[in-house]
Design an enzyme around this catalytic site. Structure first.
Site, short mmCIF file in Angstrom:
data_model
loop_
_atom_site.label_atom_id
_atom_site.label_comp_id
_atom_site.label_asym_id
_atom_site.label_seq_id
_atom_site.Cartn_x
_atom_site.Cartn_y
_atom_site.Cartn_z
N LYS A 130 37.71 41.71 57.92
CA LYS A 130 38.34 40.48 58.36
C LYS A 130 38.12 39.41 57.30
O LYS A 130 37.16 39.55 56.54
CB LYS A 130 37.80 39.98 59.70
CG LYS A 130 36.29 39.99 59.91
CD LYS A 130 35.37 39.31 58.96
CE LYS A 130 35.47 37.83 58.76
NZ LYS A 130 34.49 37.32 57.75
N TYR A 214 35.78 34.51 64.00
CA TYR A 214 35.01 35.17 65.07
C TYR A 214 35.22 34.45 66.40
O TYR A 214 35.38 35.06 67.45
CB TYR A 214 33.51 35.18 64.74
CG TYR A 214 33.14 36.18 63.66
CD1 TYR A 214 32.81 37.49 63.98
CD2 TYR A 214 33.13 35.81 62.32
CE1 TYR A 214 32.48 38.41 62.99
CE2 TYR A 214 32.80 36.71 61.33
CZ TYR A 214 32.47 38.01 61.67
OH TYR A 214 32.15 38.92 60.69
P1 NAD Z 1 30.85 39.92 48.20
O1 NAD Z 1 31.14 38.79 47.27
O2 NAD Z 1 29.43 40.25 48.45
O3 NAD Z 1 31.58 41.25 47.70
C1 NAD Z 1 32.91 41.24 47.22
C2 NAD Z 1 33.17 42.45 46.36
O4 NAD Z 1 34.48 42.33 45.79
C3 NAD Z 1 32.19 42.60 45.18
O5 NAD Z 1 31.88 43.95 45.01
C4 NAD Z 1 33.00 42.09 44.00
O6 NAD Z 1 32.59 42.65 42.77
C5 NAD Z 1 34.39 42.55 44.37
N1 NAD Z 1 35.46 41.81 43.70
C6 NAD Z 1 36.55 42.39 43.15
N2 NAD Z 1 37.34 41.47 42.60
C7 NAD Z 1 36.75 40.28 42.79
C8 NAD Z 1 37.08 38.95 42.42
N3 NAD Z 1 38.22 38.66 41.76
N4 NAD Z 1 36.24 37.97 42.77
C9 NAD Z 1 35.12 38.24 43.46
N5 NAD Z 1 34.74 39.48 43.85
C10 NAD Z 1 35.55 40.50 43.50
O7 NAD Z 1 31.61 39.58 49.55
P2 NAD Z 1 31.28 40.11 51.02
O8 NAD Z 1 30.43 39.12 51.71
O9 NAD Z 1 30.83 41.51 50.97
O10 NAD Z 1 32.75 39.99 51.70
C11 NAD Z 1 33.76 40.94 51.44
C12 NAD Z 1 34.75 40.94 52.60
O11 NAD Z 1 34.06 41.34 53.77
C13 NAD Z 1 35.36 39.58 52.91
O12 NAD Z 1 36.69 39.74 53.29
C14 NAD Z 1 34.55 39.07 54.09
O13 NAD Z 1 35.28 38.21 54.95
C15 NAD Z 1 34.20 40.35 54.79
N6 NAD Z 1 32.93 40.26 55.51
C16 NAD Z 1 32.87 40.77 56.77
C17 NAD Z 1 31.68 40.70 57.47
C18 NAD Z 1 31.57 41.30 58.84
O14 NAD Z 1 30.55 41.13 59.47
N7 NAD Z 1 32.55 42.03 59.30
C19 NAD Z 1 30.56 40.09 56.91
C20 NAD Z 1 30.66 39.61 55.61
C21 NAD Z 1 31.85 39.71 54.93
#
Ligand code: NAD
Length: 361
Positions: A130, A214
């Protein structure tokens, strides 16, 4: 899907108990859903990937990352062969990998649509984080692409698999609360500078897209209704450079067909632990830490009933394995996921309406 023998050791022990030689008669083939993890960030490495190990059917068999060294480290941990590590550039080659059934997309929000559509073209099922996309148009394109490819699309709304949230839904549906009159909910945190979440191009918006979603989704599953009207305000208080592109605070209200109303807040400027309160004509439910990875706590006061006080006994990543398994079961039995693409699309449409309302407020 493949037939695996991953429960071999446990079943072998059972076989031995039946006097069978290990490996003879003890190996019941078992189905699995083999995931390619797209994006090795916090949610995938700290929550989803460990969760596959606790799931019945989920397995990690491929990785997509822009950082080969990180991918190799994770590959070693999860037994992924080097040939199944992809970069974003050669992602489309997953089409030729029969060891991948589905992708789990955990990239910045604006990349979800592209990587879902490419996965559908590669004939893979999709579990997408999401918010589903950054616009309703992109969300619709994702739904269309997966439908055309006859592949499942599920949005990772993990709270729809979390027992305390489900208990609240159950109490409401049982009628014990009477008519739902009003809901109050919120979720937010004090964001650090430098996050991609503050970049409009990558995030699509501020806290509404990230955590307000959420509360929005909860109002829909708690009432079981679709909002018929929204009104919203957004603001920026902190002029420290973090909020040049996205809102800091957003407050919105919604009206449902039954007449129930909801009041929702989200922020990137304060630690607002996720919660909801549901006010019914015969009682009230309050869930603290409603949207966390664990620690949900429900209290309810219902007319004529003893007080209810229940806390989650689960520990992170307890509800992530259910996501991995739910998509697997939908693939095995050709069922629509509980939170299919259309569910994510509805939230995208509503968030569009909320942002539109902010512009006129
Ligand atoms: P994060 O920044 O920790 O990870 C993002 C990943 O995308 C990294 O591996 C990064 O290298 C990669 N990436 C590729 N291209 C990129 C760019 N141009 N800029 C930045 N990163 C790039 O993020 P996250 O917290 O893991 O969030 C990722 C997704 O998951 C989001 O859509 C977020 O809303 C969702 N999320 C969901 C939950 C949940 O509980 N369901 C919790 C946190 C995040």
């Amino acid at each position: 899907m493949e037939l695996t023998r991953r429960r071999f050791s446990g079943m072998a022990a059972m076989g031995a108990a039946w006097g069978l030689a290990p490996g003879i008669g003890a190996q019941q083939p078992e189905r699995s859903l083999r995931y390619c993890i797209v994006g090795l960030g916090r949610i995938s490495m700290q929550h989803f990937m460990p969760a596959t190990r606790l799931s019945k059917y989920g397995r990690v068999t491929a990785l997509v990352s822009g950082h080969r060294d990180k991918a190799e480290k994770m590959a070693a941990e999860y037994g992924v062969p080097a040939k199944s590590i992809y970069s974003y550039e050669d992602y489309d080659a997953i089409a030729g990998n029969p060891e991948i059934d589905a992708v789990y997309i955990a990239l910045p929000n604006s990349m979800h649509a592209e990587y879902t559509i490419r996965a559908a073209k590669a004939a893979k099922h999709v579990l997408c984080e999401k918010p589903m996309a950054t616009s309703a148009a992109d969300a619709q394109a994702m739904v269309d692409a997966c439908r055309a490819a006859r592949r499942k699309l599920m949005i990772a709304y993990r709270c729809q698999f979390e027992p305390i949230n489900l208990r609240a839904v159950g109490l409401i549906r049982s009628g014990k609360l009477g008519k739902v009159e009003a809901i109050s909910t919120g979720f937010g945190f004090n964001i650090a500078a430098g996050e991609w979440r503050l970049n409009r191009k990558l995030a699509g918006g501020g806290p509404l897209m990230d955590v307000g979603i959420y509360s929005l989704n909860a109002c829909r599953y708690l009432t079981g209704e679709e909002p018929v009207g929204v009104q919203a305000y957004s603001s920026v208080i902190d002029q420290d450079g973090r909020f040049r592109e996205v809102e800091e605070n957003l407050s919105w209200s919604m009206k449902f067909p039954s007449g129930a109303v909801a009041s929702c807040n989200t922020t990137y400027g304060a630690n607002l632990t996720g919660f909801f309160r549901v006010f019914g004509s015969r009682g009230v439910i309050h869930v603290e830490n409603a949207f966390g990875y664990d620690g949900q706590h429900l209290t309810a006061a219902v007319e004529g009933e003893p007080p209810i006080n229940e806390a989650s006994t689960e520990r992170d990543p307890a509800h992530f394995p259910r996501l991995a398994d739910h998509l697997a079961e939908c693939v095995f039995d050709d069922k629509e996921p509980k939170c299919a693409g259309e569910e994510g699309l509805r939230d995208m449409q509503l968030m569009g309406a909320i942002y539109k309302s902010c512009q006129t407020a």
